[in-house]
Design an enzyme around this catalytic site. Sequence first.
Site, PDB file in Angstrom:
ATOM      1  N   ASP A 239       0.856  -1.136  -0.017  1.00  0.00           N
ATOM      2  CA  ASP A 239       0.118  -0.013   0.114  1.00  0.00           C
ATOM      3  C   ASP A 239       0.868   1.471   0.186  1.00  0.00           C
ATOM      4  O   ASP A 239       1.783   1.352   0.904  1.00  0.00           O
ATOM      5  CB  ASP A 239      -0.994  -0.100   1.251  1.00  0.00           C
ATOM      6  CG  ASP A 239      -2.025  -0.894   1.015  1.00  0.00           C
ATOM      7  OD1 ASP A 239      -2.742  -1.144   0.121  1.00  0.00           O
ATOM      8  OD2 ASP A 239      -2.307  -1.790   2.023  1.00  0.00           O
TER       9      ASP A 239
ATOM     10  N   GLY B  88      -6.824   3.660   3.374  1.00  0.00           N
ATOM     11  CA  GLY B  88      -6.430   4.445   4.392  1.00  0.00           C
ATOM     12  C   GLY B  88      -5.879   3.618   5.345  1.00  0.00           C
ATOM     13  O   GLY B  88      -4.717   3.797   5.803  1.00  0.00           O
TER      14      GLY B  88
ATOM     15  N   ASP C   1      -9.832  -5.776  -1.636  1.00  0.00           N
ATOM     16  CA  ASP C   1      -8.891  -5.233  -0.681  1.00  0.00           C
ATOM     17  C   ASP C   1      -9.998  -4.438   0.428  1.00  0.00           C
ATOM     18  O   ASP C   1     -10.556  -3.823   0.354  1.00  0.00           O
ATOM     19  CB  ASP C   1      -7.926  -3.943  -1.479  1.00  0.00           C
ATOM     20  CG  ASP C   1      -6.926  -3.658  -0.277  1.00  0.00           C
ATOM     21  OD1 ASP C   1      -6.812  -4.127   0.804  1.00  0.00           O
ATOM     22  OD2 ASP C   1      -6.325  -2.568  -0.718  1.00  0.00           O
TER      23      ASP C   1
ATOM     24  N   GLY D  23      -5.423  -8.658   5.356  1.00  0.00           N
ATOM     25  CA  GLY D  23      -4.670  -7.864   6.267  1.00  0.00           C
ATOM     26  C   GLY D  23      -5.025  -8.241   7.643  1.00  0.00           C
ATOM     27  O   GLY D  23      -4.765  -9.319   7.942  1.00  0.00           O
TER      28      GLY D  23
HETATM   29  C1  DX5 Z   1      -6.893  -0.151   3.096  1.00  0.00           C
HETATM   30  C2  DX5 Z   1      -5.535  -1.119   3.042  1.00  0.00           C
HETATM   31  C3  DX5 Z   1      -5.664  -2.816   3.059  1.00  0.00           C
HETATM   32  C4  DX5 Z   1      -5.778  -3.057   4.738  1.00  0.00           C
HETATM   33  C5  DX5 Z   1      -6.518  -4.357   4.254  1.00  0.00           C
HETATM   34  O1  DX5 Z   1      -6.490   1.149   2.809  1.00  0.00           O
HETATM   35  O2  DX5 Z   1      -5.510  -1.000   1.600  1.00  0.00           O
HETATM   36  O3  DX5 Z   1      -4.532  -3.301   2.500  1.00  0.00           O
HETATM   37  O4  DX5 Z   1      -4.549  -3.157   5.127  1.00  0.00           O
HETATM   38  O5  DX5 Z   1      -6.309  -5.041   5.758  1.00  0.00           O
HETATM   39  P1  DX5 Z   1      -7.658  -5.402   6.920  1.00  0.00           P
HETATM   40  O6  DX5 Z   1      -7.874  -6.725   6.536  1.00  0.00           O
HETATM   41  O7  DX5 Z   1      -7.319  -4.983   8.224  1.00  0.00           O
HETATM   42  O8  DX5 Z   1      -8.970  -4.478   6.035  1.00  0.00           O
HETATM   43 ZN    ZN Z   2      -4.374  -2.033  -0.669  1.00  0.00          ZN
END
Ligand code: DX5
Ligand code: ZN
Length: 218
Positions: free
Chosen positions: A32, A139, A173, A195
Site C-alpha cells: 500500500d 487509508g 482489498d 490484512g
Molecule cells: C486499506 C488497505 C488494506 C488493508 C487491508 O487502505 O489498502 O490493504 O490493510 O487489511 P484489513 O484486513 O485490515 O482490512
Molecule cells: Zn491496498
Amino acid sequence: KLSPSMMCASFFELAAQTATFEKNGIELLHIDVMDGSFAPNFALGVDFARQLKKNCSIPLDIHLMVREPERHIPSFPIAEGDIVSVHIESTDKPRECIEAIKSRGARAFIVLNPETPTSALSDLLQIIDGVLIMAVNPGFAGQKMLPGTIEKIAETRRLLDEAGREDAEIEVDGNVSIENGIRMRGAGANIFVLGTAALFRGDLEANIHAFRDEVFGS
Ligand code: DX5
Ligand code: ZN
C-alpha cells in the site's frame, strides 16, 4: 491467489514473515502506497518495495493510493509478474499509467473506491489486466466491509466477461475475512488482500491454511 497486506506486517519480524510466505506458496505481496492526500494516511514506499524485491522472490502487488500516479510509476521496482494498481479517481491519465506499467512487463489493474461505479471502467476494459475493488475506503487497516461490495464484484465480473475479458482478474482489498472472502469468491473475486481481518493476527501459517481451506476449499 493470496496477497498479504505488507502495511500490516511486523517490521520487526519482516524476514521471518516473508520466509513464511515463500514457504507457503503465497502468490503476491500487497504494498500500500499512500501520499497523505489521495488517502488520509502514509504507508509504504519505493524503498520498502525495493528491499522486498531484492530479498524476497514473491511478485509485488503495488497499490498506488497517490495523486498523479503517472509521476511515480517510474520510481518503483516493477518487473514481469508484478501487478501495479492505479485508482481511477486519482488520475486523468489512466491510459498513460496502464501503458507505463505494461511497458515494464508488469500487469496493470484499475482500482475502484467504494463510491466509484463500475461504469468508470468502460473505456478501459480492453487494456487492463484486472480490477481491484475496495471493500473499504483507502487509508487504514481494520475497517468493516461497506455495503454493496459483493454486488459490485459480481457486476465487475459480468462487465469483464461481456467484454470478452474472462482472462481479467478481480482483486479485493479491505476486511477480507474468511466469512467475507467466501462471499467475495462466490461473486467472482480471485485475488484476496489479507490484512488484519484474516492473516496478521496470531499464527500466520495456520491463518493461510484456514483461509485456503475455507475460501478455496483446498
Ligand atoms: C486499506 C488497505 C488494506 C488493508 C487491508 O487502505 O489498502 O490493504 O490493510 O487489511 P484489513 O484486513 O485490515 O482490512
Ligand atoms: Zn491496498
